[in-house]
Design a protein around this motif. Structure first.
Motif, mmCIF file in Angstrom:
data_model
loop_
_atom_site.group_PDB
_atom_site.id
_atom_site.type_symbol
_atom_site.label_atom_id
_atom_site.label_comp_id
_atom_site.label_asym_id
_atom_site.label_seq_id
_atom_site.Cartn_x
_atom_site.Cartn_y
_atom_site.Cartn_z
ATOM 1 N N LYS A 92 -18.254 14.021 -54.740
ATOM 2 C CA LYS A 92 -18.972 12.758 -54.525
ATOM 3 C C LYS A 92 -20.472 12.961 -54.711
ATOM 4 C CE LYS A 92 -19.383 8.995 -51.143
ATOM 5 N NZ LYS A 92 -18.711 7.928 -51.924
ATOM 6 N N ASN B 289 -6.684 17.928 -52.030
ATOM 7 C CA ASN B 289 -6.731 17.047 -50.867
ATOM 8 C C ASN B 289 -7.420 17.716 -49.679
ATOM 9 O OD1 ASN B 289 -6.319 14.808 -49.302
ATOM 10 N ND2 ASN B 289 -4.143 15.186 -48.952
ATOM 11 N N LEU C 19 -8.463 5.123 -52.438
ATOM 12 C CA LEU C 19 -8.161 6.521 -52.741
ATOM 13 C C LEU C 19 -7.191 6.639 -53.906
ATOM 14 C CD1 LEU C 19 -8.527 9.476 -52.187
ATOM 15 C CD2 LEU C 19 -6.810 9.331 -50.360
ATOM 16 N N THR D 123 -7.959 15.846 -57.149
ATOM 17 C CA THR D 123 -6.599 15.837 -56.613
ATOM 18 C C THR D 123 -6.449 16.822 -55.463
ATOM 19 O OG1 THR D 123 -5.947 17.439 -58.310
ATOM 20 C CG2 THR D 123 -5.542 15.118 -58.788
ATOM 21 N N GLU E 271 -11.423 17.601 -47.520
ATOM 22 C CA GLU E 271 -12.664 16.840 -47.366
ATOM 23 C C GLU E 271 -13.849 17.527 -48.012
ATOM 24 O OE1 GLU E 271 -14.540 13.377 -46.301
ATOM 25 O OE2 GLU E 271 -12.413 13.915 -46.226
ATOM 26 N N SER F 69 -12.042 10.950 -57.924
ATOM 27 C CA SER F 69 -11.895 11.899 -56.812
ATOM 28 C C SER F 69 -10.971 13.029 -57.237
ATOM 29 C CB SER F 69 -11.319 11.207 -55.573
ATOM 30 O OG SER F 69 -12.282 10.379 -54.966
ATOM 31 N N ASP G 194 -19.288 5.352 -56.201
ATOM 32 C CA ASP G 194 -17.862 5.029 -56.312
ATOM 33 C C ASP G 194 -17.651 3.865 -57.271
ATOM 34 O OD1 ASP G 194 -17.125 7.008 -54.542
ATOM 35 O OD2 ASP G 194 -17.054 5.682 -52.804
ATOM 36 N N LYS H 72 -9.194 5.976 -57.113
ATOM 37 C CA LYS H 72 -10.102 7.101 -57.386
ATOM 38 C C LYS H 72 -9.339 8.310 -57.910
ATOM 39 C CE LYS H 72 -13.467 5.936 -53.770
ATOM 40 N NZ LYS H 72 -14.074 6.392 -52.494
ATOM 41 N N THR H 73 -8.175 8.560 -57.348
ATOM 42 C CA THR H 73 -7.398 9.733 -57.759
ATOM 43 C C THR H 73 -6.820 9.557 -59.160
ATOM 44 O OG1 THR H 73 -6.818 10.145 -55.434
ATOM 45 C CG2 THR H 73 -5.525 11.282 -57.111
ATOM 46 N N THR I 122 -14.037 19.424 -50.690
ATOM 47 C CA THR I 122 -14.028 19.225 -52.137
ATOM 48 C C THR I 122 -14.442 17.804 -52.486
ATOM 49 O OG1 THR I 122 -12.241 20.836 -52.371
ATOM 50 C CG2 THR I 122 -12.629 19.368 -54.224
ATOM 51 N N ARG I 123 -13.930 16.841 -51.725
ATOM 52 C CA ARG I 123 -14.273 15.442 -51.986
ATOM 53 C C ARG I 123 -15.772 15.197 -51.798
ATOM 54 N NH1 ARG I 123 -9.415 13.330 -49.023
ATOM 55 N NH2 ARG I 123 -7.814 13.085 -50.595
#
Length: 312
Positions: free
Chosen positions: A84, A75, A62, A73, A77, A71, A153, A65-66, A79-80
């Motif tokens: 993705k 925080n 994480l 910023t 789920e 990914s 990823d 990725k950030t 949005t992630r």
């Protein structure tokens, strides 16, 4: 003093036999755990933690990725998951382009060669790229494919890292800094390599171009890349110096450039366990002095260079 769980349980049991109740030791949350609870992840603070502390295998994905922008910023789920999925679709588009260009179907599992070609397509450089560039990209892609099971990823981390590293190699003269620090770390070895005309013919510069991806064992490479991703590419200078100084007795036993090249090409096969200790010794020993020197524009001019390595 940090006690193991076993010693803590023993102490609690012992206090119980004495009729004394003990209080359970609750470990405070790590800095990363605190940051990961925020609504917006602070990239600056994440980088700071990477530079000051080693990352765990749990936190590393994480954090990488950030920092690399793979990914969001934000925080949460939802949005992630959305980002993705978009990344996944972008990767499929690139694979279709590669299939059209190569006229060959993509493999079922990702390969460094495929990632390199996808990256060159993404950057519109496929037709103008050179073989050496493709080789370097393949070397950098390998660790990401191994560390991250999801193709999207692995690829987008590789792509972001490769783009960052290309910019870094253009803006920071790591090769010159390496020669400079080697001279201060071990003047005798530096002069010998210079005398034998080996300094510019050994694989040092290949190591930098590939960010040491094809040289360091995985466990060492990850910890080094933590620093690089956080913005401290200078750590690679100290990795190179640590490697060269560690092989001093073998390098100075041969006189030919070919013999030295062979020793350093095979260094991965007999890399000592103490290498990380050497690397971080150089890192903490010289980083402040080198930063001071560079900030005063004394690098390469002969001014104030004596302060670097004066603790020898």
């Amino acid at each position: 003093l940090i006690m193991s769980p076993m010693s803590e349980n023993f102490r609690s049991s012992y206090y119980g036999t004495l009729g004394v109740s003990s209080v359970a030791v609750v470990k405070p949350p790590s800095s990363l755990d605190v940051l990961f609870k925020a609504e917006i992840l602070d990239v600056v603070k994440l980088k700071s933690i990477c530079l000051q502390h080693p990352l765990t295998t749990f936190h590393r994905p994480l954090v990488w990725k950030t920092i690399l922008g793979v990914s969001p910023t934000a925080n949460n789920e939802a949005t992630r998951i959305y980002v993705k999925e978009q990344r996944k679709q972008q990767l499929e588009d690139l694979k279709r382009c590669l299939k059209f260009v190569s006229r060959e179907p993509a493999g079922t599992t990702p390969s460094p060669e495929e990632f390199s070609l996808l990256y060159l397509i993404e950057k519109n450089r496929l037709l103008v790229s050179k073989r050496a560039e493709h080789t370097d990209l393949c070397a950098i892609a390998k660790p990401f494919i191994k560390l991250f099971p999801a193709d999207e990823d692995a690829y987008w981390l590789f792509s972001s890292f490769a783009a960052m590293w290309e910019t870094e190699m253009e803006s920071s003269d790591l090769k010159t800094k390496f020669v400079f620090c080697l001279k201060n770390a071990d003047r005798e070895l530096h002069d010998y390599l210079l005398y034998t005309n080996a300094l510019n013919n050994l694989p040092f510069f290949k190591w930098f171009n590939q960010c040491f991806s094809d040289l360091l064992p995985e466990m060492h490479l990850e910890s080094v890349w933590d620093k690089v991703i956080a913005g401290s590419s200078i750590v690679l200078v100290y990795v190179a110096v640590a490697l060269i100084v560690d092989q001093k007795q073998y390098l100075m036993a041969v006189k030919s450039k070919d013999g030295m090249y062979e020793i350093l090409q095979n260094v991965r096969n007999y890399m000592p366990v103490i290498l990380p200790w050497h690397m971080y010794t150089f890192y903490f020993r010289y980083q402040l002095e080198l930063s001071w020197t560079l900030s005063h524009e004394a690098f390469g001019t002969g001014q104030s260079l004596a302060i670097v390595g004066h603790h020898k």
